[in-house]
Write an enzyme that holds these catalytic residues in place. Structure first.
Site, PDB file in Angstrom:
ATOM      1  N   SER A   1      41.753  43.384  39.075  1.00  8.42           N
ATOM      2  CA  SER A   1      42.555  44.369  38.330  1.00  8.42           C
ATOM      3  C   SER A   1      43.700  43.695  37.585  1.00  8.42           C
ATOM      4  CB  SER A   1      43.125  45.408  39.298  1.00  8.42           C
ATOM      5  OG  SER A   1      43.893  44.751  40.280  1.00  8.42           O
TER       6      SER A   1
ATOM      7  N   HIS B   1      36.553  45.784  35.176  1.00  4.45           N
ATOM      8  CA  HIS B   1      37.599  46.366  36.014  1.00  4.45           C
ATOM      9  C   HIS B   1      37.338  47.854  36.171  1.00  4.45           C
ATOM     10  CE1 HIS B   1      42.040  47.778  36.447  1.00  4.45           C
ATOM     11  NE2 HIS B   1      41.446  47.675  37.630  1.00  4.45           N
TER      12      HIS B   1
END
Ligand code: T1G
Length: 691
Positions: free
Chosen positions: A408, A429
């Site tokens: 992330s 992500h």
């Protein structure tokens, strides 16, 4: 210019065909063409009936949304539809693809409607912050009743041909060639001397007088903050309470009010922005992609499990791997329970649930990933651990396999450098819960091959997600913007606000949760670990003092029952508690901050404007391709209200010159953290000039 409306005849039946790719939108030329062709057919004594059909992939999919920001151009759509309905000769709509919005309203002006079995009918205007503005709110209730009409108009969701036929919205479902079937239907109507059904002349079937109030309450939570759904209800209620002629006046008045409003401007912006994200200047649409039929997922944690479900939902074969088989088995059990629970609640059939469960296999040996087309790593957010995983993948996976990391925030280039195939490495992500959240940030590394990027964009569509291509920086686009937003929220609490005041301001603005409730949900320990690893930033105000104190006391938020709020056992409802306020006041004292009353307006600006500023920095660094991509990230990843268009569009609604001026004031008050992006300064100057 090619003719966008053509007319021909089949015996005594006039055939009017719209040909305005890609979706036969009702541009001015189409409206004019329809009007002209109708006039000719009505004047032609040899013509006994008229069929309106479309070339290409769909019946008319609505008004041309691109025209909404411009002055009206005649002929107005309601006038064209009234001409159709007033025709003394039967007019039949022949529907394929999706008859949407103004397209369905044209069909409702016809005396009969037929369609192929794959056709869909809908009034999605509410999704654009609008309502059907060409008689749809008045004619549809007269055809299918107020309640069914409300369902269609307020949800904006289309119905399929079978449902439409059952409701009477379609008079027939055509097997075989549509136009032939529609012409035959028209000839039959003439042959039988069937009466022309003009919907405007029909009464609305009786309905429960409490229907509308009940509907308003029903949507209050789900549609919180949106104006259009309530106005849609008002127009259907007008159909019940007023004669048609007055009802259409009410419809037009409410439509124009919405069309001119900021919410519809924002939602129309989002409509086009959601389509722009797929356009990557140096990765054209015809870039070759790699087949993805099987996916390996490394890491059987919450994210790994969610990603596994997202892939299984899309029909992909999944191998979920972790170093301990017991961890894998535990996650597979949780996944099976989730699917079984969905089946029990009727969200999917039992067979489908079992098929999805069967698509996910477990493994604890990397050899199991030797033949997969794609691997998604979802292990602990720690660089060395990730690099170890990628070294193993590099050794095991087949040539051409795509190696993706779900990181992330971390540097995808550094992860790629741990392999001998950086061209096959990309960031995917996902947002938690990965099987629910639509956003997928696709992180392009310096060496990521274009075919890998094209494959990732295609995968996002396969997973029914919105893939946004972003560049490598700490936090990419979404989380990078989250940091200053959260930072200012914490500063505001040190300066005098309470977490609940900040959260209220933010939820009133339209986000689903405020920053403090969101932190408690995510877990305060995650940020604490990162702050401890990074150390306090040199020469700038530190925002972690309060959160650190909470974590040092073991208060990590919902997972421990206490964080910025307290949570009773089994409850996720955040409740303020006095000890938090004492902690906050103690920290303010230690930091030498004189607490003060802080207005809701200051809270809103100090939380939202840094997002806009960070967005311009992101654009300036080339981390995002366009401002509207940033809007799509925050609407789909963090719940920024679509009726405000996303942080960047909201800045334009506020006036970028005003935003910039406020940011400069805050810089003078609070220091360099508020330094405006040069690109924002440039945009602000342009905004001021154009004012
Ligand atoms: N106006 C202008 N452009 C449109 C358009 C529209 N209505 N619909 C689609 N496009 C463009 C889109 O931007 C894209 O462009 C291309 O067509 C393909 O679209 C008076 C006021 C029909 C289900 O809300 O839902 O009628 O990116 O990628 O996935 O009461 O498009 O290629 O340059 O979405 O196959 C109501 C909106 C309007 C329907 C096809 N109608 N469109 O989906 O293709 S308001 C809608 C859709 C109205 C009346 C009111 C979908 C689709 P580009 P796409 P798709």
């Amino acid at each position: 210019m090619a003719e966008v409306v053509k007319s021909s005849s089949r015996g005594q039946v006039a055939l009017i065909q719209v040909d305005n790719p890609p979706v036969n939108a009702l541009s001015q030329a189409v409206r004019q063409g329809l009007s002209d062709c109708l006039e000719r057919a009505l004047a032609d004594a040899a013509i006994e009936a008229i069929v309106i059909a479309c070339e290409g992939r769909t019946f008319i999919a609505g008004a041309d949304i691109r025209e909404f920001g411009k002055p009206h151009q005649p002929p107005a759509l309601p006038a064209v539809i009234d001409t159709i309905e007033a025709s003394p000769k039967p007019v039949v709509a022949a529907i394929h693809g999706t008859a949407l919005g103004g397209g369905l309203e044209v069909a409702l002006g016809c005396h009969f409607r037929v369609g192929v079995a794959s056709a869909k009918c809908g009034l999605p205007e509410v999704k654009l912050g609008l309502l059907p503005g060409a008689g749809g709110t008045q004619r549809l209730p007269r055809l299918i009743g107020a309640e069914k009409a409300l369902d269609m108009i307020v949800s904006g969701e289309p119905i399929d041909a079978a449902q439409a036929h059952e409701l009477g919205l379609l008079d027939a479902v055509i097997d075989g060639e549509l136009v032939d079937g529609a012409v035959a239907f028209a000839q039959q109507v003439v042959g039988e001397g069937r009466g022309l059904r003009r919907l405007s002349q029909l009464p609305v079937p009786a309905c429960d007088p409490n229907l509308f109030e009940g509907y308003r309450q029903q949507i209050a939570t789900k549609k919180r903050g949106f104006e259009a759904p309530a106005r849609c209800i008002d127009t259907v209620q007008a159909a019940v309470e007023l004669p048609f002629a007055e009802g259409v006046v009410k419809e037009r008045e409410l439509f124009e009010g919405l069309r001119a409003g900021d919410q519809s401007r924002a939602q129309r912006h989002v409509f086009f922005a959601e389509r722009e994200v797929a356009k990557i200047p140096d990765v054209p649409k015809d870039t070759p992609t790699r087949e993805v039929a099987s996916v390996g997922i490394v890491g059987a944690g919450t994210m790994g499990g969610g990603i596994a479900m997202a892939c299984a939902n899309a029909g992909l074969q999944v191998t979920l791997l972790d170093r301990e088989m017991s961890l894998v088995e535990g996650r597979l059990k949780a996944i099976a329970e989730s699917y079984q629970s969905s089946a029990k609640r009727g969200r999917m059939g039992q067979a489908e649930a079992e098929a999805r469960i069967a698509r996910i296999a477990g493994a604890d040996d990397y050899a199991a990933l030797a033949s997969v087309d794609l691997v998604i790593e979802a292990v602990f957010e720690e660089m060395e651990i990730k690099k170890t995983v990628f070294k193993q993948l590099d050794a095991v996976c087949k040539p051409g396999a795509i190696l993706a990391t779900n990181t992330s925030t971390l540097d995808v280039n550094e992860i790629a450098a741990a392999t001998g195939r950086p061209q096959d490495v990309i960031g995917l992500h996902f947002f938690s819960p990965a099987n629910i959240m639509r956003l997928l940030e696709i992180v392009r590394g310096d060496h990521t091959d274009k075919s890998v990027i094209a494959t990732a964009m295609k995968l996002s569509r396969t997973l029914d997600k919105i893939g946004v291509l972003v560049g490598v920086c700490h936090g990419f686009v979404g989380n990078r913007i989250l940091y200053p937003y959260r930072r200012e929220a914490l500063f505001l609490v040190e300066e005098g606000a309470s977490p609940q005041q900040v959260d209220r301001v933010i939820t009133d603005f339209g986000l689903p949760m405020g920053p403090f409730a969101m932190s408690d949900l995510a877990g305060l320990d995650i940020g604490w670990r990162v702050r401890k690893a990074q150390g306090k930033p040199e020469g700038e105000r530190y925002s972690g003092t309060i959160a650190d104190r909470l974590c040092e006391a073991g208060h990590f938020g919902q997972k421990t029952g206490q964080g910025f709020y307290r949570y009773e056992a089994g409850s996720r409802v955040p409740k303020p508690y006095p000890e938090l306020q004492s902690l906050v006041e103690e920290v303010s004292r230690e930091l030498g901050i004189e607490r003060r009353e802080i207005s809701d307006e200051e809270i809103l600006k100090r939380c939202i404007y840094p997002m806009i500023n960070e967005g311009y920095k992101i654009l300036d660094e080339g981390i995002a391709l366009r401002a509207s991509d940033i809007d799509i990230v925050w609407i789909n990843g963090y719940g920024f209200p679509a009726y405000r268009g996303g942080p960047m569009f909201y800045g334009e609604l506020e006036g970028l010159d005003r935003v910039h001026a406020t940011i400069c004031e805050y810089r003078d008050q609070h220091g360099a953290l508020w330094e405006p992006s040069p690109l924002l300064a440039k945009a602000a100057a342009e905004a001021a000039e154009s004012r």
